[in-house]
Structure formats: structure tokens, C-alpha cells
Design an enzyme around this catalytic site. Structure first.
Site, PDB file in Angstrom:
ATOM      1  N   ASP A 152     -22.549  58.829  41.911  1.00 24.07           N
ATOM      2  CA  ASP A 152     -21.918  59.919  41.704  1.00 24.07           C
ATOM      3  C   ASP A 152     -22.622  61.073  42.101  1.00 24.07           C
ATOM      4  O   ASP A 152     -22.233  62.553  42.134  1.00 24.07           O
ATOM      5  CB  ASP A 152     -21.970  60.154  40.130  1.00 24.07           C
ATOM      6  CG  ASP A 152     -23.251  60.469  39.416  1.00 24.07           C
ATOM      7  OD1 ASP A 152     -23.258  61.355  38.692  1.00 24.07           O
ATOM      8  OD2 ASP A 152     -24.175  59.720  39.785  1.00 24.07           O
ATOM      9  N   LYS A 187     -32.319  55.170  48.149  1.00 23.97           N
ATOM     10  CA  LYS A 187     -31.656  54.150  47.714  1.00 23.97           C
ATOM     11  C   LYS A 187     -31.221  53.025  48.762  1.00 23.97           C
ATOM     12  O   LYS A 187     -31.146  51.945  48.777  1.00 23.97           O
ATOM     13  CB  LYS A 187     -30.625  54.704  46.810  1.00 23.97           C
ATOM     14  CG  LYS A 187     -31.210  55.355  45.463  1.00 23.97           C
ATOM     15  CD  LYS A 187     -29.795  55.824  44.618  1.00 23.97           C
ATOM     16  CE  LYS A 187     -30.463  56.408  43.450  1.00 23.97           C
ATOM     17  NZ  LYS A 187     -29.443  56.532  42.313  1.00 23.97           N
ATOM     18  N   ASP A 218     -25.501  53.005  40.277  1.00 22.06           N
ATOM     19  CA  ASP A 218     -26.470  54.073  39.900  1.00 22.06           C
ATOM     20  C   ASP A 218     -26.293  54.195  38.408  1.00 22.06           C
ATOM     21  O   ASP A 218     -25.346  53.584  37.893  1.00 22.06           O
ATOM     22  CB  ASP A 218     -25.794  55.473  40.523  1.00 22.06           C
ATOM     23  CG  ASP A 218     -26.393  56.776  39.845  1.00 22.06           C
ATOM     24  OD1 ASP A 218     -27.755  56.773  39.852  1.00 22.06           O
ATOM     25  OD2 ASP A 218     -25.728  57.583  39.519  1.00 22.06           O
ATOM     26  N   LEU A 219     -27.089  54.834  37.705  1.00 22.52           N
ATOM     27  CA  LEU A 219     -27.158  54.936  36.158  1.00 22.52           C
ATOM     28  C   LEU A 219     -26.315  56.340  35.768  1.00 22.52           C
ATOM     29  O   LEU A 219     -25.254  55.854  35.300  1.00 22.52           O
ATOM     30  CB  LEU A 219     -28.509  54.718  35.863  1.00 22.52           C
ATOM     31  CG  LEU A 219     -29.131  53.071  35.619  1.00 22.52           C
ATOM     32  CD1 LEU A 219     -30.397  53.254  35.075  1.00 22.52           C
ATOM     33  CD2 LEU A 219     -28.318  52.281  34.981  1.00 22.52           C
ATOM     34  N   ASN A 247     -28.030  61.934  45.837  1.00 21.91           N
ATOM     35  CA  ASN A 247     -29.140  60.661  45.957  1.00 21.91           C
ATOM     36  C   ASN A 247     -28.560  59.480  46.060  1.00 21.91           C
ATOM     37  O   ASN A 247     -29.354  58.438  46.408  1.00 21.91           O
ATOM     38  CB  ASN A 247     -30.242  60.800  44.914  1.00 21.91           C
ATOM     39  CG  ASN A 247     -29.545  60.514  43.263  1.00 21.91           C
ATOM     40  OD1 ASN A 247     -28.188  60.746  43.309  1.00 21.91           O
ATOM     41  ND2 ASN A 247     -30.247  59.882  42.568  1.00 21.91           N
ATOM     42  N   SER A 285     -31.520  53.952  40.839  1.00 20.83           N
ATOM     43  CA  SER A 285     -31.761  55.014  40.008  1.00 20.83           C
ATOM     44  C   SER A 285     -32.717  55.925  40.483  1.00 20.83           C
ATOM     45  O   SER A 285     -33.794  55.481  40.993  1.00 20.83           O
ATOM     46  CB  SER A 285     -31.703  54.575  38.530  1.00 20.83           C
ATOM     47  OG  SER A 285     -31.945  55.763  37.801  1.00 20.83           O
ATOM     48  N   GLY A 286     -32.725  57.083  39.878  1.00 25.31           N
ATOM     49  CA  GLY A 286     -33.469  58.134  40.212  1.00 25.31           C
ATOM     50  C   GLY A 286     -34.691  58.121  39.088  1.00 25.31           C
ATOM     51  O   GLY A 286     -35.767  58.562  39.133  1.00 25.31           O
TER      52      GLY A 286
END
Length: 271
Positions: free
Chosen positions: A213, A190, A8-9, A216, A41-42
Site C-alpha cells: 500500500d 523490499k 506488507d503489514l 516502500n 515490512s518497514g
């Protein structure tokens, strides 16, 4: 043996100042020589590709929480939009609430319904400029994500319950951070993206290592063979996955340090 590393970012690979350290770049570049890397990522594709280019690597990209997925050559391999009627109703649901910003990703555009409060959308890294939308003349097709941001977390938690009651599994709803509630189609996530890429590469999910984290990231962490949660992660995620290892925070190179311990330290032949 090739592995898949999925990261994730925001809150994970990126620091709280939206930076990627030179140490993190070095570790990831070493590992992509013999392993496959996925940025999950979102964020919008245009933002994710910019961050990928900062890393100077090839990677798969799961963007907009899985609504758009791209291969190593930037080719779109999965796309799923919100139903038009659902998108319209979602945009109406808190449109008049001045404490909540309704935000939309439609194709390569970013729209918001008001800009009177801080939207905290990482402006230092976004390639998108938002435009205001109104319900009367907006087209609700080709929407890949709708998200709601607010400093009033209680209102967002109530909104989450209302959306689940209204549409259940027709949408996938989750918090990326406590102040950002994100909605995509029921098929998009994801975790679904990771499964798709795993099949394409013919690498079993047990050989997938994932880092996140936020809520999502939940299904991605669940389906991975090895999963890691950031020290700074949402408490809801930590409580939902109590057996997943907690690693250093995003401000302390948590992902890179963990990857070093797994793949590099005392294992020089893996590179």
C-alpha cells in the site's frame, strides 16, 4: 507448484486498528502448507516476528524495508547498515525542527529526538520502547533505518527531495505512509529482499504474488509476477503503478479475499 506470497503489514495485512482478523489467519495458514510466505515490512524485526507469531506460521521476514532479512528459522541472511557519516548527517538534517520527529533503529533499539508530538507508531503491536537520543553522545554505527514522521506532509516531501539531492542512490528513501519518510542503505529494499529469497528457494519471480500500500512497496510490486495494491493505498503508489490491480482495503480483509480468489476458490486441489 510452490509460490511465494509476499505481504506488507501496515495498511495491507493489518487493519487500521492494527489487527489481523481470524479470516485472514485462516487463509494464510491454509496457503502456507504448500507455498512460501514472506512478511515484508518497514517495521523492526522484533515487531515483525511478534506479528508472525500471531499468524502462527513460518515465514521469511524482510524487515526495516530490507535492511534485515531472516529465513524460516529466524536466521539473519542479509544485513546492511547506513553509512555512519550519512547516518550522522541524516540525523542532523531536521533535528531542530519541532514539526518532525527523527527516529532511528540501531540494532534492537528504537531512538527518537523528541516526543512532543504523536509519532503514530502503532504502539499496540510494537515490542520496542523508544529512548531519546541527542547528537552529542550518540553512536551512528549499526543503524539499519532512519525515519522521519510528521503531520506536516509538505515538510516531509521537501525533506525527501533534499535527501535525494544529497545522497541519490547511496540511500533508498520512500514513504511507507504519507506521514512517515524512511531511509535505509542504497542496497536495501523490499524488492531486493524478494529477489534474494526467490534465488534461495529457486522459485522464479514470475511465481511471486505481492501485496502493498505504500511507496516502500513499489520495487517489490514491480519485480513480482503478480502484484496487488490495496484500495486504501497511497495515491502516489497507485499513480506510479496504474496497471496493477486494486483490491479491497486492509479494513475489509483485502489480502485474504484476494488470496482466496487466486488460490482456493474453485481450486481445492491446490491446498
Amino acid at each position: 507448484m510452490c509460490r511465494i506470497i509476499t505481504v506488507d503489514l501496515d495498511g495491507t495485512l493489518l487493519s487500521s486498528k492494527n489487527k489481523i482478523t481470524e479470516y485472514t489467519k485462516k487463509i494464510i495458514n491454509l496457503l502456507t502448507k504448500k507455498n512460501f510466505f514472506i512478511i515484508a515490512s518497514g517495521r523492526h524485526y522484533l515487531d515483525v516476528i511478534k506479528i508472525r507469531d500471531i499468524l502462527n506460521i513460518q515465514s521469511f521476514m524482510i524487515t526495516s524495508n530490507g535492511a534485515r532479512i531472516y529465513d524460516l528459522d529466524n536466521k539473519l541472511i542479509f544485513s546492511d547498515d547506513l553509512d555512519k557519516d550519512i547516518a550522522l548527517k541524516l540525523c542532523k538534517i531536521v533535528y531542530e525542527d519541532k514539526d518532525i520527529i527523527t527516529q532511528i533503529y540501531r540494532n534492537n533499539k528504537w531512538y527518537i529526538n523528541n516526543n512532543k508530538i504523536d509519532n503514530n507508531f502503532c504502539p499496540s503491536l510494537t515490542s520496542l520502547e523508544y529512548k531519546n537520543f541527542n547528537l552529542e553522545n550518540f553512536r551512528f554505527n549499526k543503524i539499519n533505518k532512519i525515519f522521519f514522521t510528521s503531520k506536516n506532509f509538505h515538510k516531509l516531501y521537501n525533506l525527501e527531495k533534499k535527501i535525494i539531492q544529497s545522497w541519490n542512490n547511496k540511500v533508498n528513501i520512500s514513504f511507507s505512509v504519507p506521514g512517515c519518510l524512511e531511509v535505509v542503505s542504497g542496497k536495501s529494499s523490499k524488492g531486493y529482499g524478494l529477489k534474494l529469497i526467490s534465488r534461495l528457494l529457486n522459485i522464479p519471480l514470475k511465481n511471486c504474488f505481492s501485496f502493498g500500500d505504500g511507496m516502500n512497496d513499489h520495487d517489490m510490486l514491480v519485480v513480482s509476477g503478480k502484484s496487488y495494491i490495496m484500495k486504501n493505498a497511497d495515491l502516489r503508489l497507485k499513480n506510479a503503478l496504474p496497471n496493477v490491480k486494486i483490491i479491497e482495503s486492509n479494513d475489509n480483509d483485502g489480502v485474504a479475499k484476494c488470496l482466496y480468489e487466486i488460490f482456493i476458490k474453485n481450486k481445492k486441489n491446490i491446498l
